[in-house]
Design a protein around this motif. Sequence first.
Motif, PDB file in Angstrom:
ATOM      1  N   TYR A  94     -17.815   5.918  -5.832  1.00  0.00           N
ATOM      2  CA  TYR A  94     -18.007   7.291  -6.283  1.00  0.00           C
ATOM      3  C   TYR A  94     -16.743   7.768  -7.001  1.00  0.00           C
ATOM      4  O   TYR A  94     -15.638   7.631  -6.478  1.00  0.00           O
ATOM      5  CB  TYR A  94     -18.315   8.202  -5.095  1.00  0.00           C
ATOM      6  CG  TYR A  94     -19.739   8.082  -4.624  1.00  0.00           C
ATOM      7  CD1 TYR A  94     -20.186   6.923  -3.985  1.00  0.00           C
ATOM      8  CD2 TYR A  94     -20.650   9.108  -4.840  1.00  0.00           C
ATOM      9  CE1 TYR A  94     -21.508   6.797  -3.578  1.00  0.00           C
ATOM     10  CE2 TYR A  94     -21.971   8.997  -4.424  1.00  0.00           C
ATOM     11  CZ  TYR A  94     -22.386   7.844  -3.799  1.00  0.00           C
ATOM     12  OH  TYR A  94     -23.698   7.723  -3.396  1.00  0.00           O
ATOM     13  N   TYR A  95     -16.962   8.350  -8.167  1.00  0.00           N
ATOM     14  CA  TYR A  95     -15.873   8.831  -8.998  1.00  0.00           C
ATOM     15  C   TYR A  95     -16.007  10.331  -9.259  1.00  0.00           C
ATOM     16  O   TYR A  95     -17.121  10.842  -9.403  1.00  0.00           O
ATOM     17  CB  TYR A  95     -15.897   8.155 -10.374  1.00  0.00           C
ATOM     18  CG  TYR A  95     -15.697   6.678 -10.385  1.00  0.00           C
ATOM     19  CD1 TYR A  95     -16.774   5.807 -10.338  1.00  0.00           C
ATOM     20  CD2 TYR A  95     -14.416   6.133 -10.489  1.00  0.00           C
ATOM     21  CE1 TYR A  95     -16.599   4.440 -10.378  1.00  0.00           C
ATOM     22  CE2 TYR A  95     -14.224   4.767 -10.540  1.00  0.00           C
ATOM     23  CZ  TYR A  95     -15.316   3.927 -10.476  1.00  0.00           C
ATOM     24  OH  TYR A  95     -15.129   2.569 -10.528  1.00  0.00           O
ATOM     25  N   CYS A  96     -14.878  10.995  -9.372  1.00  0.00           N
ATOM     26  CA  CYS A  96     -14.892  12.341  -9.917  1.00  0.00           C
ATOM     27  C   CYS A  96     -14.260  12.307 -11.300  1.00  0.00           C
ATOM     28  O   CYS A  96     -13.467  11.414 -11.622  1.00  0.00           O
ATOM     29  CB  CYS A  96     -14.186  13.345  -9.021  1.00  0.00           C
ATOM     30  SG  CYS A  96     -12.419  13.086  -8.808  1.00  0.00           S
ATOM     31  N   ALA A  97     -14.638  13.278 -12.097  1.00  0.00           N
ATOM     32  CA  ALA A  97     -14.143  13.357 -13.465  1.00  0.00           C
ATOM     33  C   ALA A  97     -14.116  14.819 -13.896  1.00  0.00           C
ATOM     34  O   ALA A  97     -14.764  15.673 -13.267  1.00  0.00           O
ATOM     35  CB  ALA A  97     -15.027  12.545 -14.405  1.00  0.00           C
ATOM     36  N   ARG A  98     -13.372  15.081 -14.944  1.00  0.00           N
ATOM     37  CA  ARG A  98     -13.331  16.434 -15.506  1.00  0.00           C
ATOM     38  C   ARG A  98     -13.523  16.360 -17.011  1.00  0.00           C
ATOM     39  O   ARG A  98     -13.066  15.411 -17.666  1.00  0.00           O
ATOM     40  CB  ARG A  98     -12.007  17.126 -15.190  1.00  0.00           C
ATOM     41  CG  ARG A  98     -11.885  17.587 -13.769  1.00  0.00           C
ATOM     42  CD  ARG A  98     -10.621  18.393 -13.579  1.00  0.00           C
ATOM     43  NE  ARG A  98     -10.607  19.623 -14.353  1.00  0.00           N
ATOM     44  CZ  ARG A  98     -11.081  20.783 -13.906  1.00  0.00           C
ATOM     45  NH1 ARG A  98     -11.616  20.858 -12.711  1.00  0.00           N
ATOM     46  NH2 ARG A  98     -11.014  21.864 -14.659  1.00  0.00           N
ATOM     47  N   GLY A  99     -14.185  17.401 -17.515  1.00  0.00           N
ATOM     48  CA  GLY A  99     -14.407  17.479 -18.951  1.00  0.00           C
ATOM     49  C   GLY A  99     -14.730  18.896 -19.358  1.00  0.00           C
ATOM     50  O   GLY A  99     -14.760  19.805 -18.526  1.00  0.00           O
TER      51      GLY A  99
END
Length: 122
Positions: A94-99
């Motif tokens: 599981y990954y988190c990301a921002r955009g």
Amino acid sequence: QVQLAESGGGLVQAGGSLRLSCAASGRLYSSHVSVWFRQAPGKEREFLGGIRWGYGTTYYADSVKGRFTISRDRAGNTVYLQMNSLKPEDAALYYCARGSDYSGTPASYQNWGQGTQVTVSS
């Protein structure tokens, strides 16, 4: 530059719950979104949902709607993924990301964490 670090993964029995955290550092824009993806072996990275940082509004993929909840702690610069009623098919990294906005395409996000492993036993 935003840096992200996931934690909270582990082994859980089917039907159980787990809460993942994503701690962020750096400049966080209110209009930007923090999202969660997952990737199982041999599969593409799957968009799960996210939260708009300044407003707290959330968006979920149909595959997890009703079972997963995303929240955030603005003071702690942390985003959470609460996962309930886990199934063996939820096992993944599981990954988190921002955009700047929601997209199901991983390349749309500028910042990523290293991922945290979730294993679900049947």
